[in-house]
Write a protein that holds these residues in place. Structure first.
Motif, PDB file in Angstrom:
ATOM      1  N   ASN A   1       0.826  -1.201   0.000  1.00  0.00           N
ATOM      2  CA  ASN A   1       0.000   0.000   0.000  1.00  0.00           C
ATOM      3  C   ASN A   1       0.865   1.257   0.000  1.00  0.00           C
ATOM      4  O   ASN A   1       0.558   2.240  -0.672  1.00  0.00           O
ATOM      5  CB  ASN A   1      -0.936   0.008   1.209  1.00  0.00           C
ATOM      6  CG  ASN A   1      -2.339  -0.439   0.842  1.00  0.00           C
ATOM      7  OD1 ASN A   1      -2.534  -1.198  -0.094  1.00  0.00           O
ATOM      8  ND2 ASN A   1      -3.319   0.034   1.581  1.00  0.00           N
ATOM      9  N   ALA A   2       1.956   1.212   0.774  1.00  0.00           N
ATOM     10  CA  ALA A   2       2.865   2.357   0.807  1.00  0.00           C
ATOM     11  C   ALA A   2       3.459   2.612  -0.574  1.00  0.00           C
ATOM     12  O   ALA A   2       3.557   3.758  -1.022  1.00  0.00           O
ATOM     13  CB  ALA A   2       3.974   2.115   1.827  1.00  0.00           C
ATOM     14  N   HIS A   3       3.833   1.529  -1.264  1.00  0.00           N
ATOM     15  CA  HIS A   3       4.395   1.690  -2.609  1.00  0.00           C
ATOM     16  C   HIS A   3       3.319   2.123  -3.599  1.00  0.00           C
ATOM     17  O   HIS A   3       3.592   2.927  -4.509  1.00  0.00           O
ATOM     18  CB  HIS A   3       5.038   0.382  -3.057  1.00  0.00           C
ATOM     19  CG  HIS A   3       5.727   0.474  -4.382  1.00  0.00           C
ATOM     20  ND1 HIS A   3       6.516   1.552  -4.739  1.00  0.00           N
ATOM     21  CD2 HIS A   3       5.739  -0.363  -5.463  1.00  0.00           C
ATOM     22  CE1 HIS A   3       6.996   1.370  -5.954  1.00  0.00           C
ATOM     23  NE2 HIS A   3       6.523   0.225  -6.414  1.00  0.00           N
ATOM     24  N   ASP A   4       2.097   1.623  -3.433  1.00  0.00           N
ATOM     25  CA  ASP A   4       0.991   2.097  -4.271  1.00  0.00           C
ATOM     26  C   ASP A   4       0.822   3.606  -4.127  1.00  0.00           C
ATOM     27  O   ASP A   4       0.589   4.320  -5.114  1.00  0.00           O
ATOM     28  CB  ASP A   4      -0.311   1.398  -3.890  1.00  0.00           C
ATOM     29  CG  ASP A   4      -0.395  -0.027  -4.422  1.00  0.00           C
ATOM     30  OD1 ASP A   4       0.395  -0.373  -5.323  1.00  0.00           O
ATOM     31  OD2 ASP A   4      -1.247  -0.785  -3.929  1.00  0.00           O
TER      32      ASP A   4
ATOM     33  N   VAL B   1       0.799   6.721  -6.836  1.00  0.00           N
ATOM     34  CA  VAL B   1      -0.265   7.733  -6.911  1.00  0.00           C
ATOM     35  C   VAL B   1       0.323   9.136  -6.781  1.00  0.00           C
ATOM     36  O   VAL B   1      -0.018  10.045  -7.548  1.00  0.00           O
ATOM     37  CB  VAL B   1      -1.324   7.470  -5.822  1.00  0.00           C
ATOM     38  CG1 VAL B   1      -2.312   8.632  -5.733  1.00  0.00           C
ATOM     39  CG2 VAL B   1      -2.064   6.161  -6.093  1.00  0.00           C
ATOM     40  N   ILE B   2       1.226   9.311  -5.817  1.00  0.00           N
ATOM     41  CA  ILE B   2       1.852  10.621  -5.611  1.00  0.00           C
ATOM     42  C   ILE B   2       2.628  11.047  -6.856  1.00  0.00           C
ATOM     43  O   ILE B   2       2.529  12.190  -7.315  1.00  0.00           O
ATOM     44  CB  ILE B   2       2.789  10.580  -4.383  1.00  0.00           C
ATOM     45  CG1 ILE B   2       1.963  10.391  -3.103  1.00  0.00           C
ATOM     46  CG2 ILE B   2       3.618  11.859  -4.280  1.00  0.00           C
ATOM     47  CD1 ILE B   2       2.799   9.987  -1.894  1.00  0.00           C
TER      48      ILE B   2
ATOM     49  N   ARG C   1       9.328   8.293  -4.899  1.00  0.00           N
ATOM     50  CA  ARG C   1       9.870   7.412  -3.855  1.00  0.00           C
ATOM     51  C   ARG C   1      10.002   8.204  -2.560  1.00  0.00           C
ATOM     52  O   ARG C   1      10.933   8.991  -2.384  1.00  0.00           O
ATOM     53  CB  ARG C   1      11.188   6.802  -4.310  1.00  0.00           C
ATOM     54  CG  ARG C   1      10.988   5.958  -5.567  1.00  0.00           C
ATOM     55  CD  ARG C   1      12.052   4.919  -5.775  1.00  0.00           C
ATOM     56  NE  ARG C   1      11.732   4.133  -6.973  1.00  0.00           N
ATOM     57  CZ  ARG C   1      10.964   3.065  -6.996  1.00  0.00           C
ATOM     58  NH1 ARG C   1      10.418   2.629  -5.862  1.00  0.00           N
ATOM     59  NH2 ARG C   1      10.727   2.418  -8.115  1.00  0.00           N
ATOM     60  N   THR C   2       9.035   7.992  -1.678  1.00  0.00           N
ATOM     61  CA  THR C   2       8.935   8.792  -0.459  1.00  0.00           C
ATOM     62  C   THR C   2       9.762   8.227   0.690  1.00  0.00           C
ATOM     63  O   THR C   2      10.012   8.920   1.655  1.00  0.00           O
ATOM     64  CB  THR C   2       7.461   8.888  -0.011  1.00  0.00           C
ATOM     65  OG1 THR C   2       6.928   7.568   0.135  1.00  0.00           O
ATOM     66  CG2 THR C   2       6.635   9.629  -1.053  1.00  0.00           C
TER      67      THR C   2
ATOM     68  N   TYR D   1      11.079   0.416  -3.228  1.00  0.00           N
ATOM     69  CA  TYR D   1      10.178  -0.735  -3.350  1.00  0.00           C
ATOM     70  C   TYR D   1       9.955  -1.089  -4.816  1.00  0.00           C
ATOM     71  O   TYR D   1       9.847  -0.212  -5.675  1.00  0.00           O
ATOM     72  CB  TYR D   1       8.825  -0.427  -2.708  1.00  0.00           C
ATOM     73  CG  TYR D   1       8.865  -0.185  -1.221  1.00  0.00           C
ATOM     74  CD1 TYR D   1       9.147  -1.236  -0.344  1.00  0.00           C
ATOM     75  CD2 TYR D   1       8.613   1.079  -0.688  1.00  0.00           C
ATOM     76  CE1 TYR D   1       9.170  -1.016   1.023  1.00  0.00           C
ATOM     77  CE2 TYR D   1       8.631   1.295   0.678  1.00  0.00           C
ATOM     78  CZ  TYR D   1       8.913   0.241   1.536  1.00  0.00           C
ATOM     79  OH  TYR D   1       8.943   0.454   2.885  1.00  0.00           O
ATOM     80  N   ILE D   2       9.868  -2.392  -5.095  1.00  0.00           N
ATOM     81  CA  ILE D   2       9.510  -2.873  -6.426  1.00  0.00           C
ATOM     82  C   ILE D   2       8.475  -3.980  -6.267  1.00  0.00           C
ATOM     83  O   ILE D   2       8.743  -5.002  -5.625  1.00  0.00           O
ATOM     84  CB  ILE D   2      10.720  -3.442  -7.193  1.00  0.00           C
ATOM     85  CG1 ILE D   2      11.845  -2.409  -7.316  1.00  0.00           C
ATOM     86  CG2 ILE D   2      10.291  -3.903  -8.591  1.00  0.00           C
ATOM     87  CD1 ILE D   2      13.084  -2.945  -8.015  1.00  0.00           C
ATOM     88  N   THR D   3       7.301  -3.792  -6.846  1.00  0.00           N
ATOM     89  CA  THR D   3       6.289  -4.847  -6.847  1.00  0.00           C
ATOM     90  C   THR D   3       6.597  -5.802  -7.989  1.00  0.00           C
ATOM     91  O   THR D   3       6.667  -5.395  -9.142  1.00  0.00           O
ATOM     92  CB  THR D   3       4.881  -4.259  -7.034  1.00  0.00           C
ATOM     93  OG1 THR D   3       4.596  -3.381  -5.941  1.00  0.00           O
ATOM     94  CG2 THR D   3       3.827  -5.365  -7.060  1.00  0.00           C
TER      95      THR D   3
END
Length: 468
Positions: A43-46, A50-51, A169-170, A176-178
């Protein structure tokens, strides 16, 4: 740090700018956004995707929802009463409805609840599941045109979700890589297959290309993500999951590679062999067992037994490296007996986990277990959870003590100025708080060699040492 919108526009508006210029500045205020994220690393990477997309579309991220024209709520449906918590939060946002703000619910609860969100919270204008984020530019254009009840809910089978053009990338120290989305396991208690769709994997060359880009941006740690990350099945049929791990770990500039979350059914010995062979692969495996009782595992539709799981643990324990092990536990699943609970407790002792994330069972919408009679009272679940937590705390206390006097490399993640300590993380994913003698604190994302001087059940304490 994010900038305050007021600090940006006030000097412009209060200046001698022409009225039409002031109108343009104030018009841009609506293209500001605030995002709140709940849930796992995926979710954080999602939210990073979005950002990145919003910023590319000309939106400015702000740190206060009062300054935002668009408020997004990235939701998670895994935990107990997730939907109620979402609508409670939306009700808090309702007070801002008269200020001309727009509201969006995205993520797993959005996919799960769908258009019912509009009925329960009519001031919400956009509802989107994670697989539709690539369509955000079009949805935003419709939103800006004044349209309401915009949805992105029908793309759970697409693999285009991996190729997100814009990612902000916050996390300052980890990229992160999905590599895999969705789940085919259909465990009786789990809602993920219904919110994220079936498993689909990303091509290995695409994963490696993104790892190279992340390294070029200055990141030294990568975390590979998936609901069942080791279920990865390269669509180009070139790499196994273990081979992909080794390839990402060989990218120049990368010092650490992590992966989460593994499923025991797809955990193979070559993963352990890869950790042994490639120093950049972190010596940590998160392998959720959920229960130590074979009977409960069968009821959960986990499709493995206690002994089968312990065989995988034996591979990890036989490794050349000291690999840290963590897990997830659910107590109070329908039909769980006191003996089943004891089986789980003895499994904790047999494995010797470094950490366990334990939860009470709660029925999730659309799952097979929701039709089971949840015959275990909540107070019994609470008591059983406490039994597991107390057993695990004693195990962790002894486990962490083995690091006393050890010298380890720690990545800096932050600073605790009140305690005069630097906070970091070891390769085994353990929190390490340490002191430094240098007047300038080490930067976030840098590495320090630390000697452990004190241990606690959930963290290590040490002092930085110089390496000749």
């Amino acid at each position: 740090m994010w900038r305050s919108l007021t600090s940006i526009i006030r000097p412009c508006v209060e200046s001698s700018a022409a009225p039409e210029q002031q109108r343009d500045i104030l018009k841009s205020v609506s293209k500001t956004f605030y995002i709140e994220t709940f849930g796992c690393q995926m979710n954080a990477h999602d939210s990073e995707k979005v950002i990145g997309t919003l910023e590319h579309e000309g939106y400015l991220r702000v740190e206060d929802e009062a300054e935002a024209g668009l408020i997004l709520y990235n939701t998670c449906s895994i935990r107990d009463k997730a939907e109620q918590k979402v609508f409670h939060r939306l009700n808090e946002y309702k007070r801002m409805q008269g200020e001309g703000k727009k509201f969006a619910v995205i993520g797993c609860v959005a996919q799960q609840e769908g258009t019912r969100i509009f009925d329960k919270a009519p001031y919400v204008s956009l509802v989107s599941g994670s697989a539709s984020y690539r369509n955000l530019p079009q949805m935003l254009a419709r939103l800006e045109a004044g349209e309401n009840r915009i949805t992105g809910l029908d793309d759970r089978q697409t693999d285009e979700t991996f190729e997100t053009e814009f990612v902000a990338r916050t996390n300052p120290h980890r990229g992160y890589i999905t590599i895999i989305e969705g789940c085919d396991k259909f465990c009786a208690y789990c809602v993920v297959p219904y919110t994220r769709g079936k498993e689909r994997s990303r091509a290995a060359n695409s994963v490696i290309d993104e790892a190279i880009r992340i390294a070029d941006q200055g990141f030294t740690e990568i975390q590979l993500l998936g609901q069942n990350v080791n279920s990865y099945n390269d669509p180009s049929a070139k790499m196994t999951f273990a081979e992909l791990l080794a390839a990402v770990g060989s990218v120049p500039g990368i010092k650490r590679v992590r992966f989460t979350t593994s499923h025991p059914r797809d955990f193979t010995k070559d993963i352990v062999d890869a950790i042994d062979a490639v120093p950049t692969l972190c010596d940590h495996v998160h392998l959720p067992v959920q229960s130590g009782s074979t009977a409960v595992l069968k009821a959960m539709n986990r499709e493995y037994t206690r002994d089968w799981y312990l065989e995988r643990i034996s591979w990890i324990k036989a490794a050349k490296r000291d690999i840290s092990m963590t897990s997830d536990i659910i107590v109070g699943f329908p039909g769980e007996t006191e003996q089943d609970l004891e089986d789980t407790a003895t499994l904790l002792e047999e494995v010797g986990y470094d950490q366990v994330f334990a939860f009470k069972y709660s029925p999730r919408p659309n799952t097979p277990a929701v039709t089971l009679a949840d015959s275990i009272p909540d107070e019994v679940k609470v008591a059983r959870l406490q039994v597991i937590l107390e057993r695990q705390r004693a195990i962790q206390k002894a486990s962490y003590q083995r690091h006393l006097g050890e010298v380890m490399e720690v990545m800096v993640e932050g600073h605790n100025h009140q305690r005069g300590q630097v906070t970091g993380r070891s390769s085994q994913n353990k929190t390490v708080n340490f002191t430094v003698t240098d007047p300038i604190l080490p930067a976030t994302g840098s590495y320090r060699t630390v000697k452990i001087t004190q241990t606690f059940p959930n963290s290590l304490v040490g002092e930085a040492v110089r390496v000749n």
